[in-house]
Design an enzyme around this catalytic site. Sequence first.
Site, short mmCIF file in Angstrom:
data_model
loop_
_atom_site.label_atom_id
_atom_site.label_comp_id
_atom_site.label_asym_id
_atom_site.label_seq_id
_atom_site.Cartn_x
_atom_site.Cartn_y
_atom_site.Cartn_z
N LYS A 1 90.60 54.72 51.75
CA LYS A 1 90.40 55.96 51.21
C LYS A 1 89.05 56.79 51.31
O LYS A 1 88.37 56.26 51.31
CB LYS A 1 90.72 55.73 49.69
N LYS B 1 82.93 46.39 43.29
CA LYS B 1 81.62 47.06 43.28
C LYS B 1 80.45 45.93 43.07
O LYS B 1 79.47 46.02 43.55
CB LYS B 1 81.70 48.02 42.03
N LYS C 1 83.83 59.35 47.96
CA LYS C 1 82.42 60.15 47.86
C LYS C 1 81.04 59.14 47.78
O LYS C 1 80.23 59.59 48.19
CB LYS C 1 82.32 60.93 46.58
#
Length: 336
Positions: free
Chosen positions: A200, A117, A203
């Site tokens: 994957k 991140k 969202k």
Amino acid sequence: MAEQVQKPIIFSGIQPSGQMHLGVFLGALRNWVRLQETHDCIYCVVDLHAVTVRQDPADFAARCLSFVALYLAAGIDPRTSTIFLQSQVSAHAELAWLLNCHAYMGELSRMTQFKEKTEGKGEKSIGVGIFDYPVLMAADILLYQTNLVPVGADQKQHLELTRDIAVRMNNLYADLFVVPEPYIAPVAARVMSLQEPAKKMSKSDANMNNVIGVLDEPDIIRRKIRKAVMDSTVGITYEPETRPGVANLLTIFGALCDETPQTVAARYENSGNAALKNDLAELVVEKLAPFQTRYHDLMTDRAYLLDVLHQGAEAARQRAVPTLRAAYTRMGFLVP
Ligand code: TRP
């Protein structure tokens, strides 16, 4: 009641950020619903975790409430399970502080999710919250003497850290915490991105064609599935390594009708890509329809949702406070 106390305790949470998609629905929520029959389940909407990324204050509360409606629409039953908002039970933030004082910069720096991140960002612009996120997650879990945590592969390292902190504190302060285990669902579909099936379904994906939202309209679902990446090999086979796009559609198909992807592949062996896509699109639309109806009904009843949260927070507090008090007491605080 006595029987309920003996059931293993499950804790899990989803961040109310972005939109709920089919990956979370099939990989997590559906299993949560099943676990209610055999376990003592605590399901949290982890809003404190969500603010590690800037949220718009104008719609944050509404989004949190809509996640509660999503849990309920999926079949989480507030009479059986504890459903609540993390920020409404202050023990989470309090225990997180105590755990912080027993966690090391080194172990947090090694978290792969943190590294991913913050990749390419300078230290000056990395939020402390993002760094510390796994400690808050540990607090969520340890507060309830949780036995089992259903988590995906991406969260396993965080659970390892939770266990390390629990063992460390148990050694210092007599056994404070149950050391939780990961719960690996017997059938958990790992749903991948529609356009880039090597990663994957996520969202936070900027490309909405990658993600099927659980609230997407039927025509949007049809369009996204029609556009999904497949390959030019003739016939349908389940080969995740060499045919990831096809395999992903088969995984979704199988998860929705409780079959293995191989069984679905055998049925479509001699079919073209379009036939598989058309049938899958109709299946997704059909399976999501009752869920979407329940969700929209729940969203018209704000008072009910607030009541579920009120009672959930009350129940969660009652369970969390004894652990928090024990931690304060054994660390030597002057506890009132
Ligand atoms: N970190 C989890 C995620 O991003 C969410 C989460 C927060 C969680 N607290 C938790 C999951 C406790 C399981 C248990 O998916």
